[in-house]
Design an enzyme around this catalytic site. Structure first.
Site, PDB file in Angstrom:
ATOM      1  N   GLU A  54     -13.206 -17.699  27.991  1.00  0.00           N
ATOM      2  CA  GLU A  54     -13.247 -18.912  27.168  1.00  0.00           C
ATOM      3  C   GLU A  54     -13.137 -20.179  28.011  1.00  0.00           C
ATOM      4  O   GLU A  54     -12.780 -21.245  27.512  1.00  0.00           O
ATOM      5  CB  GLU A  54     -12.112 -18.867  26.134  1.00  0.00           C
ATOM      6  CG  GLU A  54     -12.224 -17.720  25.153  1.00  0.00           C
ATOM      7  CD  GLU A  54     -11.053 -17.649  24.192  1.00  0.00           C
ATOM      8  OE1 GLU A  54     -10.987 -18.503  23.298  1.00  0.00           O
ATOM      9  OE2 GLU A  54     -10.205 -16.753  24.338  1.00  0.00           O
ATOM     10  N   SER A 101     -11.796 -16.057  20.258  1.00  0.00           N
ATOM     11  CA  SER A 101     -13.080 -16.701  19.944  1.00  0.00           C
ATOM     12  C   SER A 101     -14.173 -15.718  19.555  1.00  0.00           C
ATOM     13  O   SER A 101     -15.349 -15.944  19.824  1.00  0.00           O
ATOM     14  CB  SER A 101     -13.553 -17.564  21.129  1.00  0.00           C
ATOM     15  OG  SER A 101     -12.696 -18.657  21.315  1.00  0.00           O
ATOM     16  N   TYR A 135     -18.368 -23.104  18.032  1.00  0.00           N
ATOM     17  CA  TYR A 135     -18.280 -24.183  19.007  1.00  0.00           C
ATOM     18  C   TYR A 135     -19.555 -24.985  19.235  1.00  0.00           C
ATOM     19  O   TYR A 135     -19.490 -26.115  19.704  1.00  0.00           O
ATOM     20  CB  TYR A 135     -17.826 -23.611  20.368  1.00  0.00           C
ATOM     21  CG  TYR A 135     -16.479 -22.936  20.307  1.00  0.00           C
ATOM     22  CD1 TYR A 135     -15.317 -23.663  20.080  1.00  0.00           C
ATOM     23  CD2 TYR A 135     -16.362 -21.562  20.461  1.00  0.00           C
ATOM     24  CE1 TYR A 135     -14.082 -23.049  20.020  1.00  0.00           C
ATOM     25  CE2 TYR A 135     -15.130 -20.932  20.406  1.00  0.00           C
ATOM     26  CZ  TYR A 135     -13.991 -21.679  20.188  1.00  0.00           C
ATOM     27  OH  TYR A 135     -12.779 -21.063  20.126  1.00  0.00           O
ATOM     28  N   ARG A 170      -2.051 -21.578  15.512  1.00  0.00           N
ATOM     29  CA  ARG A 170      -2.961 -21.574  14.361  1.00  0.00           C
ATOM     30  C   ARG A 170      -3.240 -20.139  13.977  1.00  0.00           C
ATOM     31  O   ARG A 170      -3.629 -19.321  14.817  1.00  0.00           O
ATOM     32  CB  ARG A 170      -4.283 -22.265  14.720  1.00  0.00           C
ATOM     33  CG  ARG A 170      -5.133 -22.645  13.510  1.00  0.00           C
ATOM     34  CD  ARG A 170      -6.573 -22.904  13.882  1.00  0.00           C
ATOM     35  NE  ARG A 170      -7.288 -21.655  14.114  1.00  0.00           N
ATOM     36  CZ  ARG A 170      -7.959 -21.365  15.229  1.00  0.00           C
ATOM     37  NH1 ARG A 170      -7.986 -22.221  16.227  1.00  0.00           N
ATOM     38  NH2 ARG A 170      -8.574 -20.207  15.359  1.00  0.00           N
ATOM     39  N   ASP A 213      -5.223 -17.251  11.525  1.00  0.00           N
ATOM     40  CA  ASP A 213      -6.447 -17.006  10.771  1.00  0.00           C
ATOM     41  C   ASP A 213      -6.154 -16.013   9.652  1.00  0.00           C
ATOM     42  O   ASP A 213      -5.511 -14.975   9.890  1.00  0.00           O
ATOM     43  CB  ASP A 213      -7.530 -16.454  11.683  1.00  0.00           C
ATOM     44  CG  ASP A 213      -7.920 -17.437  12.786  1.00  0.00           C
ATOM     45  OD1 ASP A 213      -7.771 -18.652  12.563  1.00  0.00           O
ATOM     46  OD2 ASP A 213      -8.360 -16.988  13.866  1.00  0.00           O
ATOM     47  N   GLU A 233      -4.930 -12.896  12.924  1.00  0.00           N
ATOM     48  CA  GLU A 233      -4.351 -13.129  14.239  1.00  0.00           C
ATOM     49  C   GLU A 233      -3.756 -14.523  14.284  1.00  0.00           C
ATOM     50  O   GLU A 233      -3.947 -15.324  13.373  1.00  0.00           O
ATOM     51  CB  GLU A 233      -5.412 -12.976  15.339  1.00  0.00           C
ATOM     52  CG  GLU A 233      -6.567 -13.952  15.219  1.00  0.00           C
ATOM     53  CD  GLU A 233      -7.621 -13.723  16.300  1.00  0.00           C
ATOM     54  OE1 GLU A 233      -7.476 -14.302  17.389  1.00  0.00           O
ATOM     55  OE2 GLU A 233      -8.574 -12.977  16.046  1.00  0.00           O
ATOM     56  N   ASN A 240      -3.269 -17.820  17.077  1.00  0.00           N
ATOM     57  CA  ASN A 240      -3.682 -18.403  18.354  1.00  0.00           C
ATOM     58  C   ASN A 240      -2.586 -19.343  18.837  1.00  0.00           C
ATOM     59  O   ASN A 240      -2.216 -20.291  18.128  1.00  0.00           O
ATOM     60  CB  ASN A 240      -4.985 -19.182  18.180  1.00  0.00           C
ATOM     61  CG  ASN A 240      -6.101 -18.308  17.658  1.00  0.00           C
ATOM     62  OD1 ASN A 240      -6.753 -17.612  18.406  1.00  0.00           O
ATOM     63  ND2 ASN A 240      -6.315 -18.325  16.332  1.00  0.00           N
ATOM     64  N   GLY A 267      -7.966 -24.193  20.028  1.00  0.00           N
ATOM     65  CA  GLY A 267      -8.959 -25.134  20.523  1.00  0.00           C
ATOM     66  C   GLY A 267      -8.659 -26.569  20.118  1.00  0.00           C
ATOM     67  O   GLY A 267      -8.105 -26.824  19.053  1.00  0.00           O
TER      68      GLY A 267
END
Length: 327
Positions: free
Chosen positions: A30, A158, A228, A267, A269, A283, A285, A289
């Site tokens: 990433e 990602s 992205y 964050r 999901d 998951e 993070n 991002g």
């Protein structure tokens, strides 16, 4: 959202931060996204008067942080060697406070299987799964979990290496792709419904969920490209979900954050199953991002927090596992 003051940045003394390194780039798959995140953070911090500098661990030794007098680090690295506890451990040894969760929480959160085991133990909803080590085991997982099924590396982000499997013929290829990125491959029950994400921002030691974002990707395919590099994915914030559903997601996300021992920000999901509107954690993070397409800044804006002030708040929460480093 609960407990967040949109004007809290007024109390932050940027001079107290000292010399700040924005860690970006790194060696993970990433890297490209991390460079974009890091540049955004760097520009934002400088706009608020912070003495911030870019630092790419793929190009420089981390020991230079100490030698050059950096007082704290904003981690804008994603994936391995940046989000998995390794750089956090190095910064602990260097005694330089850093943003985001500490060594253990970062390491656990990067491993989707360990994360799901803890969440399941704590009674938090997460899709059923199997850990597989071959194409044959992937086919057996499909028989047990049903189609469609998600196959992905256990420790990547990602959506890298991810396949949505709809029949047994895809299993070998899906396993081969995922195992390119990690020897541990996760097969996960597919949840059909609304795709959402919800950031958490710590304030005064309390985890506060920001507004939920509902994601509508082309043909339901929220992959690396659609995350992205395209403008066709729709992000709804406010989410448009019933208030009771949004509050339920926020409550679950705050608990998910706490059960892994996270601090600073993260964050999560979540999929909301269409059939019964039940939310499922996918998951979390721990270094989300921060690009122009990123979701934490979007949720923060909905709370009245600008991108620049968001970066400032995250930096203000920089700490070591022992708790030092907060202004």
């Amino acid at each position: 959202m609960s407990g967040l003051d949109a004007k809290a940045h007024m109390d932050i003394d940027v001079k107290a931060f000292g010399k700040v390194a924005v860690l970006m780039g790194g060696r993970s798959s990433e890297r490209e996204v991390s460079l974009m995140s890091g540049q955004g953070v760097l520009d934002a911090l400088r706009a608020r008067g912070v003495d911030a500098h870019a630092f790419d661990p793929a190009e420089r030794e981390l020991s230079a942080l100490k030698a050059e007098g950096f007082a704290r680090c904003f981690i804008a690295l994603h994936g391995r060697y940046g989000e998995d506890g390794t750089v956090q451990g190095a910064l602990e040894l260097l005694d330089i406070p850093y943003t985001g969760p500490g060594v253990m929480a970062s390491s656990i959160a990067m491993d989707k299987i360990m994360t799901k085991r803890i969440w399941r133990f704590e009674g938090l909803p997460t899709p059923d799964w199997r850990l597989v080590a071959s194409a044959d085991e992937t086919r057996a997982a499909l028989a047990a979990l049903g189609a469609p099924m998600i196959v992905k590396p256990a420790r990547e982000g990602s959506t890298i290496g991810l396949t949505k499997v709809v029949d047994a013929e895809q299993c070998a290829q899906a396993y081969a792709l995922a195992s390119q990125y990690d020897p541990e491959v996760l097969c996960e029950q597919f949840i059909d419904g609304d795709e959402t994400t919800c950031p958490v921002l710590e304030s005064a030691g309390r985890a506060n969920a920001l507004p939920v974002i509902r994601i509508v990707a082309p043909e339901g395919n929220y992959d690396y490209q659609n995350k992205y590099f395209t403008d066709t994915t729709q992000y709804h914030c406010p989410s448009g979900l019933p208030q009771s559903e949004e509050q339920d997601i926020q409550r679950i996300v705050e608990k998910a954050f706490r059960t892994l021992g996270c601090r600073g920000w993260a964050r999560a999901d979540i999929m909301v199953r269409a059939s019964d509107r039940k939310p499922f954690l996918l998951e979390i993070n721990t270094s989300p991002g921060m690009t122009s397409h990123s979701l934490v800044p979007m949720a923060a804006r909905a709370s009245g927090i600008s991108y620049e002030d968001l970066c400032l708040r995250i930096l203000a929460n920089a700490a070591l596992d022992g708790g030092t480093g907060r202004p």
